[in-house]
Design a protein around this motif. Structure first.
Motif, PDB file in Angstrom:
ATOM      1  N   UNK A 398     -20.709   0.521  49.160  1.00  0.00           N
ATOM      2  CA  UNK A 398     -21.132   1.720  49.607  1.00  0.00           C
ATOM      3  C   UNK A 398     -21.770   1.552  50.764  1.00  0.00           C
ATOM      4  N   UNK A 399     -22.016   0.197  51.341  1.00  0.00           N
ATOM      5  CA  UNK A 399     -22.994  -0.204  52.569  1.00  0.00           C
ATOM      6  C   UNK A 399     -21.956  -0.405  53.575  1.00  0.00           C
ATOM      7  N   UNK A 400     -22.161   0.256  54.705  1.00  0.00           N
ATOM      8  CA  UNK A 400     -21.502  -0.188  56.015  1.00  0.00           C
ATOM      9  C   UNK A 400     -21.679  -1.392  56.363  1.00  0.00           C
ATOM     10  N   UNK A 401     -22.908  -1.919  56.310  1.00  0.00           N
ATOM     11  CA  UNK A 401     -23.279  -3.396  56.754  1.00  0.00           C
ATOM     12  C   UNK A 401     -22.493  -4.363  56.073  1.00  0.00           C
ATOM     13  N   UNK A 402     -22.416  -3.984  54.512  1.00  0.00           N
ATOM     14  CA  UNK A 402     -21.593  -4.973  53.915  1.00  0.00           C
ATOM     15  C   UNK A 402     -20.301  -5.024  54.463  1.00  0.00           C
ATOM     16  N   UNK A 403     -19.686  -3.636  54.490  1.00  0.00           N
ATOM     17  CA  UNK A 403     -18.267  -3.684  54.748  1.00  0.00           C
ATOM     18  C   UNK A 403     -17.945  -4.488  55.842  1.00  0.00           C
ATOM     19  N   UNK A 438     -21.258 -18.084  56.805  1.00  0.00           N
ATOM     20  CA  UNK A 438     -22.367 -17.356  57.670  1.00  0.00           C
ATOM     21  C   UNK A 438     -22.312 -15.744  57.120  1.00  0.00           C
ATOM     22  N   UNK A 439     -21.089 -15.058  57.159  1.00  0.00           N
ATOM     23  CA  UNK A 439     -20.921 -13.788  56.798  1.00  0.00           C
ATOM     24  C   UNK A 439     -21.259 -13.307  55.358  1.00  0.00           C
ATOM     25  N   UNK A 440     -20.626 -14.346  54.528  1.00  0.00           N
ATOM     26  CA  UNK A 440     -21.313 -14.139  53.031  1.00  0.00           C
ATOM     27  C   UNK A 440     -22.672 -14.254  52.872  1.00  0.00           C
ATOM     28  N   UNK A 441     -23.491 -15.106  53.596  1.00  0.00           N
ATOM     29  CA  UNK A 441     -24.875 -15.193  53.644  1.00  0.00           C
ATOM     30  C   UNK A 441     -25.488 -14.109  54.198  1.00  0.00           C
ATOM     31  N   UNK A 442     -25.005 -13.360  55.204  1.00  0.00           N
ATOM     32  CA  UNK A 442     -25.533 -12.117  55.960  1.00  0.00           C
ATOM     33  C   UNK A 442     -25.664 -10.957  54.837  1.00  0.00           C
ATOM     34  N   UNK A 453     -33.966  -7.251  59.186  1.00  0.00           N
ATOM     35  CA  UNK A 453     -34.685  -6.573  58.255  1.00  0.00           C
ATOM     36  C   UNK A 453     -35.362  -5.558  58.536  1.00  0.00           C
ATOM     37  N   UNK A 454     -35.991  -5.584  59.838  1.00  0.00           N
ATOM     38  CA  UNK A 454     -36.604  -4.247  60.340  1.00  0.00           C
ATOM     39  C   UNK A 454     -35.758  -3.034  60.490  1.00  0.00           C
ATOM     40  N   UNK A 455     -34.248  -3.208  60.757  1.00  0.00           N
ATOM     41  CA  UNK A 455     -33.370  -1.904  60.741  1.00  0.00           C
ATOM     42  C   UNK A 455     -33.349  -1.596  59.135  1.00  0.00           C
ATOM     43  N   UNK A 456     -33.164  -2.443  58.258  1.00  0.00           N
ATOM     44  CA  UNK A 456     -32.859  -2.026  56.854  1.00  0.00           C
ATOM     45  C   UNK A 456     -34.022  -1.392  56.250  1.00  0.00           C
ATOM     46  N   UNK A 457     -35.262  -2.120  56.530  1.00  0.00           N
ATOM     47  CA  UNK A 457     -36.436  -1.291  55.576  1.00  0.00           C
ATOM     48  C   UNK A 457     -37.107  -0.465  56.321  1.00  0.00           C
ATOM     49  N   UNK A 458     -36.524  -0.238  57.435  1.00  0.00           N
ATOM     50  CA  UNK A 458     -37.395   1.106  58.164  1.00  0.00           C
ATOM     51  C   UNK A 458     -36.865   2.534  57.513  1.00  0.00           C
TER      52      UNK A 458
END
Length: 464
Positions: A398-403, A438-442, A453-458
């Motif tokens: 459901x998450x665009x970042x994950x996609x 690297x992309x898996x780790x992201x 982290x700032x973008x996510x938790x903001x």
């Protein structure tokens, strides 16, 4: 760097209520709260067991602020992994402010948005995808979106990614070892097993990427445009679907001059209905703007409901021919969109004639005013959503970042697959494998940056 100060925030919504919860977290949380809490049984908080609740008063010197319940969680066995105190007080805004100000004066700091969950991630209590699922869980407004958030929060998605990453990492280690012994020309990684793994990773990544189409609409709701000529009952249908007088209804053509939107949850899926201005030739400037917006909404919608008036077409071949042309024109203009053809006011029309004339797979006969066939329309809308994966508890993105990270990982894995098939040198394949890792780790947070982290938790609420 993991912060070591102690933070405080209101964990319940701001405003007056029956009770409020004030959350304190940090290595000094118990030390700060202990002198401010007077137990009814003279307990010292530092000597109490974790996961216990204690009745008493919050006191500012000799001044009693409120009778409260204090929940005690000792790190690392807490949400944040730190010592945590939750104060359940009465829901007066004045009391909330007084207790928070008292804690600030005694060494706490106001928490930033999402800082409690950020600390949970930094302390290894949640991975990044699970932390993001916390925000989705708070924002969930339907059964389906709640189910998806719970699945991800419990680690369904992250476990799948971690397992793939670990298997790929094992082979990557062998590939890197081959680079160290390049002069000896030896193979440590079994190429047959490696091909099998790469194909399996490709299959899983493609399945997860394809699931985003379903997950995105479940999370954000499915936009449904209700369109048709003026005065065919679009606003009446919207009111019937919502079971309330949301849109103005009149016999005057062109009454709806702007789009009206509202949401409805059907079988756990959120639908966002858009009532639009009637499509017709007009010289009215305002109405023309509304019609232009109608086509914009059709572009944005994922499902289109096209209404026509059955009472005007019954046994009229000429009018029916014109209407068929309009429907085909709409279908040709938007070939990728599901278009439900709805013959409204069927209580005043000839159902047999309509069925024989308009032979569409997605044809429904209903009367919005008399509430006939509205449930059939709801069932049809739900049928457009692939709920099979949801019912089978499959992982859905459901998450665009994950996609985005999955797309990039698949691109690198495809390169590795091509390298294996074409006998590419090990050093070139190693580069692609590192990028895929690297992309898996992201996704799970093994690889992060302060900006990420700032973008996510903001986007989190204060207190969570």
């Amino acid at each position: 760097m993991i912060p070591n100060d102690t933070i405080v925030a209101l964990a319940t919504p701001s405003g007056a209520g029956a009770i409020s919860v004030i959350r304190v977290s940090g290595k000094d949380a118990i030390t700060i709260c202990e002198p401010l809490f007077k137990s009814v049984r003279n307990k010292n908080l530092s000597k109490q067991k974790s996961h216990t609740i204690h009745l008493g008063h919050i006191v500012d010197n000799d001044r009693y602020l409120d009778e409260v319940l204090v929940s005690l969680f000792k790190g690392p066995n807490s949400y944040t992994g730190e010592n945590t105190i939750e104060i359940s007080c009465h829901g007066s805004v004045y009391i909330q402010q007084q207790i928070i100000q008292l804690l600030l004066r005694n060494g706490c700091r106001n928490a930033n948005a999402g800082e409690f969950t950020l600390r949970s991630f930094l302390n290894g209590k949640l991975d990044l995808s699970q932390a993001e699922a916390v925000a989705d869980l708070i924002a969930s407004d339907s059964e389906a979106s709640h189910q998806l958030a719970m699945q991800q929060m419990r680690g369904g998605f992250s476990n799948e990614i971690k397992n793939l990453r670990e298997e790929l990492l094992n082979f990557a280690s062998l590939i890197e070892l081959e680079l160290d012994f390049a002069e000896e020309d030896v193979e440590f990684a079994d190429r047959t097993q490696f091909k099998t793994l790469v194909k399996r990773i490709q299959f899983v990544l493609k399945r997860l990427i394809d699931s985003f189409a379903v997950g995105n609409v479940i999370k954000n709701g499915i936009p449904v445009a209700i369109v048709g000529e003026p005065n065919v009952g679009k606003s009446t249908l919207l009111n019937a679907l919502l079971n309330e007088e949301r849109a103005i209804v009149s016999d005057i053509a062109g009454t709806t001059r702007d789009t009206i939107e509202d949401e409805l949850v059907i079988d756990g899926i959120s639908f966002r209905f858009i009532d639009t201005a009637g499509i017709r030739e007009t010289k009215d400037v305002v109405e023309s703007i509304g019609i232009q917006k109608t086509f914009e909404k059709i572009e944005q919608a994922q499902v289109v409901i096209y209404l026509f008036d059955a009472s005007l077409l019954s046994n009229d071949q000429e009018k029916s021919k014109v209407m068929l042309q309009e429907i085909h024109k709409l279908q040709n203009k938007f070939p990728q969109k599901p278009i439900v053809i709805v013959s409204n006011k069927i209580d005043k029309g000839d159902a047999t004639f309509i069925k024989n004339t308009f032979e569409f797979d997605n044809l429904l006969l209903l009367s919005a005013k008399e509430n006939i066939g509205v449930d059939d329309l709801k069932e049809k809308l739900v049928s457009f959503v692939n709920t099979g994966a949801l019912r089978n508890n499959e992982t859905i993105i459901t998450n665009t970042r994950h996609y985005d990270a999955l797309l990039k990982a698949l691109e690198e894995i495809d390169k590795v697959h091509y390298g294996l098939e074409s006998g590419l040198s090990v050093d070139l394949m190693a580069i692609d494998i590192r990028q895929a890792l690297y992309h898996f780790g992201e996704i799970t947070g093994e690889i992060t940056s302060d900006d990420l982290l700032g973008n996510i938790f903001a986007n989190f609420c204060i207190g969570k």
